[in-house]
Design a protein around this motif. Sequence first.
Motif, PDB file in Angstrom:
ATOM      1  N   LYS A  54       0.953  -1.461   0.082  1.00 41.39           N
ATOM      2  CA  LYS A  54      -0.104   0.163  -0.083  1.00 41.39           C
ATOM      3  C   LYS A  54       1.019   1.441   0.020  1.00 41.39           C
ATOM      4  N   LEU A  55       2.034   1.327   1.146  1.00 42.62           N
ATOM      5  CA  LEU A  55       3.097   2.687   0.736  1.00 42.62           C
ATOM      6  C   LEU A  55       3.377   2.546   0.106  1.00 42.62           C
ATOM      7  N   CYS A  56       4.033   1.643  -0.992  1.00 46.12           N
ATOM      8  CA  CYS A  56       4.439   2.190  -1.923  1.00 46.12           C
ATOM      9  C   CYS A  56       3.605   2.434  -3.499  1.00 46.12           C
ATOM     10  N   SER A  57       2.207   1.867  -3.377  1.00 45.96           N
ATOM     11  CA  SER A  57       1.343   2.303  -4.132  1.00 45.96           C
ATOM     12  C   SER A  57       1.053   3.682  -4.111  1.00 45.96           C
ATOM     13  N   VAL A  58       0.976   3.942  -2.687  1.00 47.12           N
ATOM     14  CA  VAL A  58       0.207   5.600  -2.548  1.00 47.12           C
ATOM     15  C   VAL A  58       1.981   6.390  -2.776  1.00 47.12           C
ATOM     16  N   LEU A  59       3.152   5.712  -2.377  1.00 46.24           N
ATOM     17  CA  LEU A  59       4.232   6.398  -2.890  1.00 46.24           C
ATOM     18  C   LEU A  59       4.807   6.530  -4.281  1.00 46.24           C
ATOM     19  N   GLY A  60       3.693   6.068  -5.277  1.00 44.78           N
ATOM     20  CA  GLY A  60       4.278   5.848  -7.052  1.00 44.78           C
ATOM     21  C   GLY A  60       5.687   5.032  -6.956  1.00 44.78           C
ATOM     22  N   THR A  61       6.121   4.193  -5.982  1.00 45.44           N
ATOM     23  CA  THR A  61       7.714   3.456  -6.200  1.00 45.44           C
ATOM     24  C   THR A  61       7.309   2.370  -6.000  1.00 45.44           C
ATOM     25  N   CYS A  63       8.737  -1.947  -3.991  1.00 49.53           N
ATOM     26  CA  CYS A  63       8.892  -2.418  -3.078  1.00 49.53           C
ATOM     27  C   CYS A  63      10.930  -2.207  -2.962  1.00 49.53           C
ATOM     28  N   ASP A  64      11.234  -2.657  -4.098  1.00 51.64           N
ATOM     29  CA  ASP A  64      12.223  -2.899  -4.596  1.00 51.64           C
ATOM     30  C   ASP A  64      13.279  -1.844  -3.669  1.00 51.64           C
ATOM     31  N   TYR A  65      12.939  -0.588  -4.279  1.00 55.43           N
ATOM     32  CA  TYR A  65      13.760   0.908  -4.218  1.00 55.43           C
ATOM     33  C   TYR A  65      13.251   0.828  -2.424  1.00 55.43           C
ATOM     34  N   ILE A  66      11.880   0.798  -1.814  1.00 61.34           N
ATOM     35  CA  ILE A  66      12.049   0.549  -0.447  1.00 61.34           C
ATOM     36  C   ILE A  66      12.325  -0.210   0.361  1.00 61.34           C
ATOM     37  N   ILE A  67      12.512  -1.701  -0.320  1.00 62.46           N
ATOM     38  CA  ILE A  67      13.658  -2.575   0.483  1.00 62.46           C
ATOM     39  C   ILE A  67      15.130  -2.207   0.355  1.00 62.46           C
ATOM     40  N   LEU A  68      15.752  -2.658  -0.365  1.00 58.78           N
ATOM     41  CA  LEU A  68      16.526  -2.127  -0.738  1.00 58.78           C
ATOM     42  C   LEU A  68      17.768  -1.505  -1.166  1.00 58.78           C
ATOM     43  N   GLY A  69      16.737  -0.576  -1.438  1.00 56.94           N
ATOM     44  CA  GLY A  69      16.993   1.038  -1.848  1.00 56.94           C
ATOM     45  C   GLY A  69      17.943   1.201  -3.357  1.00 56.94           C
ATOM     46  N   LYS A  70      17.067  -0.237  -4.343  1.00 55.16           N
ATOM     47  CA  LYS A  70      17.576   0.039  -5.692  1.00 55.16           C
ATOM     48  C   LYS A  70      16.250   0.196  -6.524  1.00 55.16           C
ATOM     49  N   SER A  72      14.865  -0.110 -10.708  1.00 54.72           N
ATOM     50  CA  SER A  72      15.432  -1.175 -11.795  1.00 54.72           C
ATOM     51  C   SER A  72      16.100   0.270 -13.159  1.00 54.72           C
ATOM     52  N   ASP A  73      16.232   0.000 -14.224  1.00 56.88           N
ATOM     53  CA  ASP A  73      16.929   0.582 -14.945  1.00 56.88           C
ATOM     54  C   ASP A  73      15.910   0.981 -15.869  1.00 56.88           C
ATOM     55  N   SER A  74      14.544   0.551 -15.527  1.00 55.82           N
ATOM     56  CA  SER A  74      12.999   1.545 -16.469  1.00 55.82           C
ATOM     57  C   SER A  74      12.211   1.847 -15.061  1.00 55.82           C
ATOM     58  N   ASP A  75      13.173   2.351 -13.776  1.00 56.62           N
ATOM     59  CA  ASP A  75      12.341   3.069 -13.010  1.00 56.62           C
ATOM     60  C   ASP A  75      11.703   4.299 -13.591  1.00 56.62           C
ATOM     61  N   CYS A  76      10.582   4.802 -13.489  1.00 56.79           N
ATOM     62  CA  CYS A  76      10.354   6.410 -13.937  1.00 56.79           C
ATOM     63  C   CYS A  76       9.541   7.002 -12.716  1.00 56.79           C
ATOM     64  N   SER A  77       9.132   6.198 -11.303  1.00 59.54           N
ATOM     65  CA  SER A  77       8.526   6.741 -10.189  1.00 59.54           C
ATOM     66  C   SER A  77       9.093   8.472  -9.743  1.00 59.54           C
ATOM     67  N   ASN A  78      10.432   8.712 -10.320  1.00 61.94           N
ATOM     68  CA  ASN A  78      10.311  10.340  -9.832  1.00 61.94           C
ATOM     69  C   ASN A  78       9.865  11.029 -11.441  1.00 61.94           C
ATOM     70  N   LEU A  79       9.703  10.633 -12.598  1.00 64.08           N
ATOM     71  CA  LEU A  79       8.931  10.801 -13.176  1.00 64.08           C
ATOM     72  C   LEU A  79       7.101  11.031 -12.476  1.00 64.08           C
ATOM     73  N   ILE A  80       6.611  10.305 -12.579  1.00 60.68           N
ATOM     74  CA  ILE A  80       5.093   9.989 -12.048  1.00 60.68           C
ATOM     75  C   ILE A  80       5.393  10.162 -11.135  1.00 60.68           C
ATOM     76  N   GLU A  81       6.369  11.141 -10.114  1.00 62.91           N
ATOM     77  CA  GLU A  81       5.795  11.775  -9.100  1.00 62.91           C
ATOM     78  C   GLU A  81       5.517  13.059  -9.705  1.00 62.91           C
ATOM     79  N   MET A  82       6.281  13.242 -10.380  1.00 62.92           N
ATOM     80  CA  MET A  82       6.579  14.741 -10.862  1.00 62.92           C
ATOM     81  C   MET A  82       5.047  15.116 -11.613  1.00 62.92           C
ATOM     82  N   ILE A  83       4.973  14.384 -12.479  1.00 71.23           N
ATOM     83  CA  ILE A  83       3.682  14.132 -13.265  1.00 71.23           C
ATOM     84  C   ILE A  83       2.015  13.908 -11.853  1.00 71.23           C
ATOM     85  N   GLN A  84       2.104  13.414 -10.609  1.00 71.54           N
ATOM     86  CA  GLN A  84       0.845  13.583  -9.938  1.00 71.54           C
ATOM     87  C   GLN A  84       1.056  14.668  -8.818  1.00 71.54           C
TER      88      GLN A  84
END
Length: 111
Positions: A54-61, A63-70, A72-84
């Motif tokens: 739920k946290l990952c969904s709401v934060l647009g990120t 689970c890999d990032y939250i748990i491992l700090g990594k 993926s190469d195709s991670d667009c979470s920053n763009l998604i956050e900006m658009i939201q």
Amino acid sequence: MKEINVNIGRRIRSKREYMKYTREQLAEMVEISPQFLADIEGGKKGMSFSTLTKLCSVLGTSCDYIILGKSSDSDCSNLIEMIQNIDEDYLPLAEELLQTFIKTISKAKES
């Protein structure tokens, strides 16, 4: 405190602040108490898989990032956050600008 919980909590807090959510707002969206979220962010408590997703969904990120700090190469979470965070009235303009930018990149690659 477990080091992994501290790191997870730090990443959650960072994403929450980036999204400009108060602890109370995020807790409500994830359906947990603000105190429990504070304990997670402080590394004092872990959470269930359900809460994590739920946290990952709401934060647009991821689970890999939250748990491992990594991310993926195709991670667009920053763009998604900006658009939201764009006012709905400006979404068509943002889409047009992004399309123009992508076309410019494609043409530059061809050269």
